[in-house]
Design a protein around this motif. Sequence first.
Motif, PDB file in Angstrom:
ATOM      1  N   ILE A  17       0.833  -1.203   0.000  1.00 53.76           N
ATOM      2  CA  ILE A  17       0.000   0.000   0.000  1.00 53.76           C
ATOM      3  C   ILE A  17       0.867   1.252   0.000  1.00 53.76           C
ATOM      4  N   TYR A  18       1.912   1.243   0.828  1.00 56.05           N
ATOM      5  CA  TYR A  18       2.785   2.409   0.888  1.00 56.05           C
ATOM      6  C   TYR A  18       3.619   2.561  -0.374  1.00 56.05           C
ATOM      7  N   ASP A  19       3.999   1.452  -0.991  1.00 55.81           N
ATOM      8  CA  ASP A  19       4.701   1.539  -2.277  1.00 55.81           C
ATOM      9  C   ASP A  19       3.833   2.251  -3.311  1.00 55.81           C
ATOM     10  N   MET A  20       2.551   2.006  -3.216  1.00 55.39           N
ATOM     11  CA  MET A  20       1.608   2.554  -4.178  1.00 55.39           C
ATOM     12  C   MET A  20       1.177   3.971  -3.826  1.00 55.39           C
ATOM     13  N   MET A  21       0.960   4.253  -2.548  1.00 52.89           N
ATOM     14  CA  MET A  21       0.361   5.516  -2.140  1.00 52.89           C
ATOM     15  C   MET A  21       1.234   6.357  -1.220  1.00 52.89           C
ATOM     16  N   GLY A  22       2.284   5.774  -0.651  1.00 53.90           N
ATOM     17  CA  GLY A  22       3.023   6.421   0.422  1.00 53.90           C
ATOM     18  C   GLY A  22       3.509   7.819   0.128  1.00 53.90           C
ATOM     19  N   ARG A  23       3.992   8.039  -1.082  1.00 54.46           N
ATOM     20  CA  ARG A  23       4.549   9.354  -1.374  1.00 54.46           C
ATOM     21  C   ARG A  23       3.488  10.436  -1.502  1.00 54.46           C
ATOM     22  N   TYR A  24       2.224  10.029  -1.533  1.00 53.30           N
ATOM     23  CA  TYR A  24       1.148  11.013  -1.639  1.00 53.30           C
ATOM     24  C   TYR A  24       0.609  11.425  -0.271  1.00 53.30           C
ATOM     25  N   THR A  25       1.078  10.811   0.784  1.00 54.12           N
ATOM     26  CA  THR A  25       0.544  11.112   2.112  1.00 54.12           C
ATOM     27  C   THR A  25       1.141  12.401   2.650  1.00 54.12           C
ATOM     28  N   SER A  26       0.391  13.030   3.540  1.00 54.77           N
ATOM     29  CA  SER A  26       0.858  14.244   4.187  1.00 54.77           C
ATOM     30  C   SER A  26       0.475  14.192   5.658  1.00 54.77           C
ATOM     31  N   PRO A  27       1.454  14.268   6.562  1.00 54.16           N
ATOM     32  CA  PRO A  27       2.884  14.391   6.282  1.00 54.16           C
ATOM     33  C   PRO A  27       3.439  13.134   5.625  1.00 54.16           C
ATOM     34  N   SER A  28       4.627  13.249   5.057  1.00 53.47           N
ATOM     35  CA  SER A  28       5.223  12.130   4.347  1.00 53.47           C
ATOM     36  C   SER A  28       5.413  10.945   5.292  1.00 53.47           C
ATOM     37  N   VAL A  29       5.346   9.759   4.733  1.00 55.30           N
ATOM     38  CA  VAL A  29       5.391   8.544   5.531  1.00 55.30           C
ATOM     39  C   VAL A  29       6.828   8.177   5.879  1.00 55.30           C
ATOM     40  N   LYS A  30       7.047   7.847   7.133  1.00 49.72           N
ATOM     41  CA  LYS A  30       8.367   7.396   7.553  1.00 49.72           C
ATOM     42  C   LYS A  30       8.612   5.994   7.031  1.00 49.72           C
ATOM     43  N   GLU A  31       9.882   5.657   6.884  1.00 51.48           N
ATOM     44  CA  GLU A  31      10.236   4.360   6.324  1.00 51.48           C
ATOM     45  C   GLU A  31       9.723   3.212   7.165  1.00 51.48           C
ATOM     46  N   ASP A  32       9.666   3.421   8.488  1.00 46.19           N
ATOM     47  CA  ASP A  32       9.226   2.338   9.368  1.00 46.19           C
ATOM     48  C   ASP A  32       7.727   2.384   9.656  1.00 46.19           C
ATOM     49  N   ALA A  33       6.979   3.243   8.950  1.00 46.51           N
ATOM     50  CA  ALA A  33       5.542   3.362   9.200  1.00 46.51           C
ATOM     51  C   ALA A  33       4.795   2.051   9.006  1.00 46.51           C
ATOM     52  N   PRO A  34       5.073   1.270   7.956  1.00 49.96           N
ATOM     53  CA  PRO A  34       4.361  -0.001   7.816  1.00 49.96           C
ATOM     54  C   PRO A  34       4.548  -0.920   9.014  1.00 49.96           C
ATOM     55  N   PHE A  35       5.786  -0.974   9.556  1.00 50.01           N
ATOM     56  CA  PHE A  35       6.041  -1.816  10.729  1.00 50.01           C
ATOM     57  C   PHE A  35       5.236  -1.330  11.923  1.00 50.01           C
ATOM     58  N   GLU A  36       5.174  -0.003  12.104  1.00 46.68           N
ATOM     59  CA  GLU A  36       4.433   0.555  13.231  1.00 46.68           C
ATOM     60  C   GLU A  36       2.946   0.222  13.127  1.00 46.68           C
ATOM     61  N   HIS A  37       2.406   0.321  11.937  1.00 41.74           N
ATOM     62  CA  HIS A  37       0.984   0.043  11.762  1.00 41.74           C
ATOM     63  C   HIS A  37       0.674  -1.430  11.977  1.00 41.74           C
ATOM     64  N   VAL A  38       1.569  -2.293  11.561  1.00 40.07           N
ATOM     65  CA  VAL A  38       1.360  -3.721  11.790  1.00 40.07           C
ATOM     66  C   VAL A  38       1.345  -4.024  13.283  1.00 40.07           C
ATOM     67  N   GLU A  39       2.255  -3.422  14.024  1.00 37.14           N
ATOM     68  CA  GLU A  39       2.288  -3.631  15.472  1.00 37.14           C
ATOM     69  C   GLU A  39       1.001  -3.142  16.124  1.00 37.14           C
ATOM     70  N   LYS A  40       0.517  -1.974  15.694  1.00 31.62           N
ATOM     71  CA  LYS A  40      -0.728  -1.443  16.246  1.00 31.62           C
ATOM     72  C   LYS A  40      -1.903  -2.347  15.886  1.00 31.62           C
ATOM     73  N   PHE A  41      -1.884  -2.849  14.666  1.00 34.35           N
ATOM     74  CA  PHE A  41      -2.941  -3.741  14.219  1.00 34.35           C
ATOM     75  C   PHE A  41      -3.018  -4.973  15.111  1.00 34.35           C
ATOM     76  N   PHE A  42      -1.862  -5.579  15.396  1.00 36.97           N
ATOM     77  CA  PHE A  42      -1.866  -6.799  16.205  1.00 36.97           C
ATOM     78  C   PHE A  42      -2.163  -6.520  17.672  1.00 36.97           C
ATOM     79  N   GLN A  43      -1.749  -5.372  18.164  1.00 36.22           N
ATOM     80  CA  GLN A  43      -2.111  -5.019  19.528  1.00 36.22           C
ATOM     81  C   GLN A  43      -3.624  -4.924  19.676  1.00 36.22           C
ATOM     82  N   LYS A  44      -4.269  -4.454  18.640  1.00 34.44           N
ATOM     83  CA  LYS A  44      -5.711  -4.256  18.674  1.00 34.44           C
ATOM     84  C   LYS A  44      -6.479  -5.525  18.343  1.00 34.44           C
TER      85      LYS A  44
END
Length: 231
Positions: free
Chosen positions: A169-196
């Motif tokens: 998803i980030y490969d496809m859309m990441g550069r269009y996000t604001s603020p720009s996406v950090k390189e480790d953002a996918p990892f952070e979101h996965v961790e949040k997903f599993f915590q939830k």
Amino acid sequence: MAMQGMELLAMAVVIILFFMILKQFGLWEPLSLDDDSSDSELELAMVRHQPEGLEELQAQTKFTRKELQSLYRGFKNECPSGLVDEETFKTIYSQFFPQGDATTYAHFLFNAFDMDRNGSIRFEDFVIGLSVLLRGSVTEKLRWAFNLYDINKDGCITKEEMLAIMKSIYDMMGRYTSPSVKEDAPFEHVEKFFQKMDRNRDGVVTIEEFIETCQKDENIMSSMQLFENVI
């Protein structure tokens, strides 16, 4: 695009990209209710694949006879063979994200539509998926999304699978996000997903955990209603 949680982003991407498919196949215009042409029984003389009968598709979807007729006309105009292969599917998405790489995400989405795993999407596959995303119940939509994330189709989502989806998803859309996406953002979101989602902390998310958690999230529930009245 503000990041309000991985799961909301992923759900929205599924719906937005399906909207793009509708426009690509010329299906976003209001459906004609007075055209009962010779295609009405979903038959073509010279195609590689002939769809199932109209009555059977009516029973399998939440579309009317007239809606199915219009959907089929749009589909056959873009896909005269009656089939969409993966390369064609990837081409559709690449034109919407010219500055990104939609290849991997399109691969995952293609596999979610390719119900019989034969390397092509039939009209039946297309219209059944469309019915679920546009007119299915909340549970049906969530099951469809779970199937997308469950890459190896073993009945559970692992961190590796979710990370692969998020990176695509980030490969496809990441550069269009604001603020720009950090390189480790996918990892952070996965961790949040599993915590939830991973209620029993066993390292995987089951369909039961996924549905129960999503149904309690107002943002996810709102995203599931976006295009219910498209056609």
